[in-house]
Design a protein around this motif. Structure first.
Motif, PDB file in Angstrom:
ATOM      1  N   GLY A 212      -6.961   5.249   0.676  1.00  0.00           N
ATOM      2  CA  GLY A 212      -8.278   5.499   1.249  1.00  0.00           C
ATOM      3  C   GLY A 212      -9.231   4.344   1.021  1.00  0.00           C
ATOM      4  N   GLY A 213     -10.481   4.567   1.364  1.00  0.00           N
ATOM      5  CA  GLY A 213     -11.487   3.514   1.274  1.00  0.00           C
ATOM      6  C   GLY A 213     -11.700   2.975  -0.122  1.00  0.00           C
ATOM      7  N   GLY A 214     -11.338   3.756  -1.138  1.00  0.00           N
ATOM      8  CA  GLY A 214     -11.478   3.286  -2.513  1.00  0.00           C
ATOM      9  C   GLY A 214     -10.654   2.054  -2.804  1.00  0.00           C
ATOM     10  N   VAL A 215      -9.566   1.870  -2.061  1.00  0.00           N
ATOM     11  CA  VAL A 215      -8.746   0.664  -2.232  1.00  0.00           C
ATOM     12  C   VAL A 215      -9.547  -0.568  -1.816  1.00  0.00           C
ATOM     13  CG1 VAL A 215      -6.666  -0.531  -1.442  1.00  0.00           C
ATOM     14  CG2 VAL A 215      -6.583   1.918  -1.952  1.00  0.00           C
ATOM     15  N   GLN A 216     -10.300  -0.440  -0.717  1.00  0.00           N
ATOM     16  CA  GLN A 216     -11.169  -1.549  -0.291  1.00  0.00           C
ATOM     17  C   GLN A 216     -12.249  -1.812  -1.334  1.00  0.00           C
ATOM     18  OE1 GLN A 216     -10.690  -3.042   2.851  1.00  0.00           O
ATOM     19  NE2 GLN A 216     -10.413  -1.475   4.406  1.00  0.00           N
ATOM     20  N   LEU A 217     -12.886  -0.733  -1.790  1.00  0.00           N
ATOM     21  CA  LEU A 217     -14.041  -0.869  -2.665  1.00  0.00           C
ATOM     22  C   LEU A 217     -13.680  -1.449  -4.028  1.00  0.00           C
ATOM     23  CD1 LEU A 217     -15.621   2.582  -1.763  1.00  0.00           C
ATOM     24  CD2 LEU A 217     -16.564   0.359  -1.151  1.00  0.00           C
ATOM     25  N   SER A 221      -6.160  -4.162  -2.884  1.00  0.00           N
ATOM     26  CA  SER A 221      -5.173  -4.377  -1.822  1.00  0.00           C
ATOM     27  C   SER A 221      -3.898  -5.030  -2.345  1.00  0.00           C
ATOM     28  CB  SER A 221      -5.776  -5.234  -0.716  1.00  0.00           C
ATOM     29  OG  SER A 221      -6.842  -4.560  -0.087  1.00  0.00           O
ATOM     30  N   LYS A 222      -4.043  -6.015  -3.198  1.00  0.00           N
ATOM     31  CA  LYS A 222      -2.880  -6.709  -3.751  1.00  0.00           C
ATOM     32  C   LYS A 222      -2.005  -5.747  -4.532  1.00  0.00           C
ATOM     33  CE  LYS A 222      -1.620 -10.364  -7.035  1.00  0.00           C
ATOM     34  NZ  LYS A 222      -2.147 -11.366  -8.008  1.00  0.00           N
ATOM     35  N   GLU A 223      -2.627  -4.882  -5.321  1.00  0.00           N
ATOM     36  CA  GLU A 223      -1.876  -3.941  -6.152  1.00  0.00           C
ATOM     37  C   GLU A 223      -1.172  -2.883  -5.304  1.00  0.00           C
ATOM     38  OE1 GLU A 223      -4.478  -6.213  -8.614  1.00  0.00           O
ATOM     39  OE2 GLU A 223      -4.925  -5.072  -6.802  1.00  0.00           O
ATOM     40  N   CYS A 322      -9.100   2.203  -8.991  1.00  0.00           N
ATOM     41  CA  CYS A 322      -7.811   2.040  -8.303  1.00  0.00           C
ATOM     42  C   CYS A 322      -7.087   0.775  -8.757  1.00  0.00           C
ATOM     43  CB  CYS A 322      -8.015   1.988  -6.796  1.00  0.00           C
ATOM     44  SG  CYS A 322      -8.662   3.508  -6.089  1.00  0.00           S
ATOM     45  N   LYS A 323      -7.801  -0.312  -8.836  1.00  0.00           N
ATOM     46  CA  LYS A 323      -7.185  -1.598  -9.202  1.00  0.00           C
ATOM     47  C   LYS A 323      -6.613  -1.541 -10.618  1.00  0.00           C
ATOM     48  CE  LYS A 323      -8.235  -6.577  -9.198  1.00  0.00           C
ATOM     49  NZ  LYS A 323      -7.534  -6.966  -7.967  1.00  0.00           N
ATOM     50  N   CYS A 324      -7.406  -1.043 -11.553  1.00  0.00           N
ATOM     51  CA  CYS A 324      -6.954  -0.979 -12.951  1.00  0.00           C
ATOM     52  C   CYS A 324      -5.760  -0.044 -13.109  1.00  0.00           C
ATOM     53  CB  CYS A 324      -8.099  -0.511 -13.846  1.00  0.00           C
ATOM     54  SG  CYS A 324      -9.494  -1.649 -13.948  1.00  0.00           S
ATOM     55  N   VAL A 325      -5.834   1.136 -12.479  1.00  0.00           N
ATOM     56  CA  VAL A 325      -4.761   2.114 -12.605  1.00  0.00           C
ATOM     57  C   VAL A 325      -3.475   1.592 -11.971  1.00  0.00           C
ATOM     58  CG1 VAL A 325      -3.981   4.424 -11.936  1.00  0.00           C
ATOM     59  CG2 VAL A 325      -6.318   4.088 -12.752  1.00  0.00           C
ATOM     60  N   LEU A 326      -3.583   0.990 -10.786  1.00  0.00           N
ATOM     61  CA  LEU A 326      -2.386   0.484 -10.109  1.00  0.00           C
ATOM     62  C   LEU A 326      -1.755  -0.678 -10.865  1.00  0.00           C
ATOM     63  CD1 LEU A 326      -3.289   0.626  -6.308  1.00  0.00           C
ATOM     64  CD2 LEU A 326      -1.840   2.177  -7.611  1.00  0.00           C
ATOM     65  N   GLU A 328      -1.618  -0.980 -14.083  1.00  0.00           N
ATOM     66  CA  GLU A 328      -0.846  -0.352 -15.158  1.00  0.00           C
ATOM     67  C   GLU A 328       0.377   0.371 -14.600  1.00  0.00           C
ATOM     68  OE1 GLU A 328       0.323   0.801 -18.929  1.00  0.00           O
ATOM     69  OE2 GLU A 328      -1.185  -0.688 -18.318  1.00  0.00           O
ATOM     70  N   LEU A 329       0.195   1.088 -13.484  1.00  0.00           N
ATOM     71  CA  LEU A 329       1.315   1.800 -12.862  1.00  0.00           C
ATOM     72  C   LEU A 329       2.411   0.820 -12.439  1.00  0.00           C
ATOM     73  CD1 LEU A 329       2.590   4.401 -11.720  1.00  0.00           C
ATOM     74  CD2 LEU A 329       1.217   4.051  -9.639  1.00  0.00           C
ATOM     75  N   ASN A 330       2.006  -0.301 -11.845  1.00  0.00           N
ATOM     76  CA  ASN A 330       2.985  -1.307 -11.422  1.00  0.00           C
ATOM     77  C   ASN A 330       3.730  -1.897 -12.614  1.00  0.00           C
ATOM     78  OD1 ASN A 330       2.397  -0.947  -8.726  1.00  0.00           O
ATOM     79  ND2 ASN A 330       0.976  -2.667  -8.601  1.00  0.00           N
ATOM     80  N   ASN A 331       3.029  -2.080 -13.736  1.00  0.00           N
ATOM     81  CA  ASN A 331       3.682  -2.586 -14.944  1.00  0.00           C
ATOM     82  C   ASN A 331       4.768  -1.627 -15.422  1.00  0.00           C
ATOM     83  OD1 ASN A 331       2.146  -4.925 -15.060  1.00  0.00           O
ATOM     84  ND2 ASN A 331       0.595  -4.042 -16.410  1.00  0.00           N
ATOM     85  N   VAL A 332       4.440  -0.343 -15.411  1.00  0.00           N
ATOM     86  CA  VAL A 332       5.411   0.668 -15.840  1.00  0.00           C
ATOM     87  C   VAL A 332       6.598   0.698 -14.887  1.00  0.00           C
ATOM     88  CG1 VAL A 332       5.781   3.142 -16.227  1.00  0.00           C
ATOM     89  CG2 VAL A 332       3.644   2.076 -16.971  1.00  0.00           C
ATOM     90  N   LEU A 333       6.315   0.679 -13.588  1.00  0.00           N
ATOM     91  CA  LEU A 333       7.393   0.752 -12.599  1.00  0.00           C
ATOM     92  C   LEU A 333       8.266  -0.503 -12.616  1.00  0.00           C
ATOM     93  CD1 LEU A 333       5.478   2.352  -9.595  1.00  0.00           C
ATOM     94  CD2 LEU A 333       7.420   3.362 -10.816  1.00  0.00           C
ATOM     95  N   ARG A 334       7.645  -1.638 -12.864  1.00  0.00           N
ATOM     96  CA  ARG A 334       8.397  -2.891 -12.864  1.00  0.00           C
ATOM     97  C   ARG A 334       9.511  -2.869 -13.909  1.00  0.00           C
ATOM     98  NH1 ARG A 334       4.311  -5.911 -13.782  1.00  0.00           N
ATOM     99  NH2 ARG A 334       3.478  -5.850 -11.664  1.00  0.00           N
TER     100      ARG A 334
END
Length: 592
Positions: A212-217, A221-223, A322-326, A328-334
């Motif tokens: 949603g728009g929170g990704v823009q705000l 986008s990169k995450e 969103c940026k901070c959470v993603l 961390e989520l990407n680190n875990v998934l990686r």
């Protein structure tokens, strides 16, 4: 340092906040502020012709730059005029600071000339508002206003400045930081919840990433792209998220919701895991709430805790940016992902591709008939995509077609009114973006109904040298209203037919802008190229087929998988014989 006036404090505070542009319209109680602005050169003042437009320009500036947009208006009618823009910014979480003038403090409550209860009027449609009662508090208040507008879930903030406050004197002390008791947005998500989310992602076979728009705000986008590519999860974007994930990316399913793509809506309905990032599950996306994603577990990431479980039950809520959470989520998934994720979910991708093939977005353009709106927008996209334009829209059918056919590649390039659906938003918002990026291509896709709500800003565009290119989809109807009347009201066009519209070419020329008309499909490409080559504002009038409808469409209260894909047979028959209650051919030529 000698004491300075409140007006001087105001301007110095703007400079400290890095404000380069302010959209404004003067009036009696703010003349002192305008006088000080007039005597400096660091902050550009763009004089608008209407306060609503000033607010929308501030919104466009904010959406394009990610920085708070700023507007300045006067008391009374100045305030009532800007309310629509404040409400629009509030619904779409746009960082914006609006400064309003007020009658002198001694006269507040006395029904003085051009007095309005600015605080009361704005309370329902601002994130916060201030009435400055002491000039010694002005600098601190402005600092807090920008902080509140741009942190947490962003939104508009009003600062109401009485006339005497702008003229009184005080020492100028601008704070370096802000601490507000009771206002402490959560940026870092719960590590335990993030681990739960990662486990759910790894176990899912039919996941969908709903952004949603929170990704823009949040600038995430990169995450989002990293998450999607690492896990090979398809991406559905809301209207407000377009551009946050590349529209032409192989993982993109396009926009979801009432006029979303068939595959995007079907993927949402039949998924087993929905990863919602910076989205609020509004009614245009969920459809019938009781049947929304009946077999899916839902992860919801949002910085606003009040948005989580507000409309839809959520299994894994994660409060945070969103940026901070993603990250961390990407680190875990990686550390967890192994093997080919797309191969792991091959049956899901087979189904998605089947839906894509069965019901793609489509239109047919006969070279000998009127221009289809989809064709025009598609050609504008094809001829401008290499220039990475900023695209603004008004509200209506043209907005949905632009969302469908303009495959934006980058964030902060899509300006539209989502939550409030404000006709008249598109043109001034485009001017705000153009003021931020003087050398960038800025386009506005508008309808002949909505553009008329703020055409006076042609003067602003010309005087301020803002060369926005406005494509007017001219079908002589309030098109979306007409579509609903055709589908649900037996073709009774109650107040939707615009039997008198201006000659947009002459209107543009009257203001000193350029006006063009594209009348046939064969003229489309050359007309677009001609408009792009003109170094000033351009209105391009495009008479289009009157009865074209926007599909897919989920009827109000319907389920996501229950889409109308084309005109029903009875409607096809009716629109070939009836318009305005008279017998007319569907190929009736529109003339100015």
């Amino acid at each position: 340092m000698a004491q300075i006036t409140g007006a001087e404090i105001f301007v110095e505070a703007l400079k400290r906040e890095g404000v380069k542009t302010i959209f404004a319209l003067p009036g009696g109680v703010v003349l002192k502020i305008f006088d000080v602005l007039h005597q400096q050169k660091d902050v550009e003042v763009i004089l608008t012709r209407h306060e609503q437009a000033a607010g929308h320009m501030a919104e466009g500036y904010a959406k394009a730059t990610g920085k708070p947009g700023v507007c300045l208006i006067t008391s009374g009618p100045g305030m009532t005029n800007v309310i629509t823009a404040l409400a629009d910014a509030y619904m779409d979480s746009v960082p914006m600071v609006c400064f309003s003038g007020q009658v002198p403090t001694a006269l507040i409550g006395n029904d003085a000339f051009q007095e309005a209860d600015n605080i009361g009027l704005s309370r329902p449609c601002t994130k916060y508002n201030f009435l400055v009662k002491d000039v010694n508090d002005l600098a601190q208040t402005i600092k807090e206003a920008f902080y509140i507008a741009s942190t947490g879930r962003p939104g508009p903030v009003l600062v109401d400045i009485p006339k005497d406050i702008s003229m009184d004197k005080a020492d100028f002390k601008y704070p370096d930081s802000v601490s507000i008791r009771g206002y402490n947005p959560t940026y870092e998500g719960s590590k335990w919840k993030i681990k739960q989310a990662a486990d759910a992602i790894m176990k899912s076979r039919r996941p969908i990433l709903y952004i949603g728009g929170g990704v823009q705000l949040s600038g995430a986008s990169k995450e989002v792209r990293e998450l999607a590519e690492m896990t090979q999860i398809p991406v559905d974007a809301t209207l407000m998220a377009l551009g946050a994930f590349p529209g032409n990316h192989p993982l993109s399913l396009g926009m979801l919701g009432m006029h979303g793509t068939y595959v995007a809506n079907m993927a949402m309905h039949y998924s087993d895991l929905v990863i919602a990032v910076g989205a609020r599950f509004d009614d245009r996306v969920t459809g019938k709430v009781s049947e929304f994603c009946p077999n899916a577990k839902i992860i919801h990431i949002d910085i606003d805790p009040t948005s989580i479980r507000k409309n839809i039950h959520v299994d894994i809520p994660i409060v945070g940016d969103c940026k901070c959470v993603l990250q961390e989520l990407n680190n875990v998934l990686r550390a967890t992902v192994n093997g080919d994720q797309k191969e792991l979910r091959k049956p899901w991708w087979d189904q998605l591709n089947e839906w894509k093939t069965a019901h793609p977005l489509k239109y047919e353009q006969d070279p000998n008939q009127l221009i289809k709106p989809q064709y025009l927008i598609d050609r504008v996209y094809q001829l401008t995509k290499d220039r990475d334009p900023v695209v603004s829209t008004d509200v209506g059918q043209h907005q949905m077609w632009a969302a469908q056919y303009f495959h934006l590649a980058n964030p902060n390039t899509w300006l539209t009114s989502g939550g409030l659906g404000t006709m008249g938003f598109g043109f001034p918002a485009a001017l705000g973006a153009q003021a931020a990026y003087r050398d960038r291509l800025v386009l506005c896709i508008a309808g002949d109904g909505s553009i008329q709500m703020n055409t006076q800003e042609l003067a602003t565009a010309v005087v301020s040298k803002l060369p926005v290119k406005v494509f007017v989809i001219n079908n002589r109807f309030h098109g979306m209203v007409r579509q609903w009347q055709d589908l649900f009201y037996e073709g009774r066009y109650a107040s939707s037919y615009l039997d008198q519209t201006p000659d947009f070419v002459k209107l543009a020329e009257a203001y000193g802008a350029a006006g063009l008309r594209i009348s046939t499909p064969g003229e489309v490409d050359d007309g677009i190229k001609e408009a792009l080559a003109i170094d000033k504002p351009v209105f391009i009038d495009v008479p289009t087929y009157q009865f074209e409808n926007c599909y897919p469409m989920i009827p109000a209260g319907g389920c996501n998988h229950e889409m109308i894909l084309e005109d029903p047979p009875e409607l096809q028959k009716r629109i070939t014989t009836g318009a305005k209650g008279k017998k007319e051919s569907k190929d009736t030529i529109l003339t100015a």
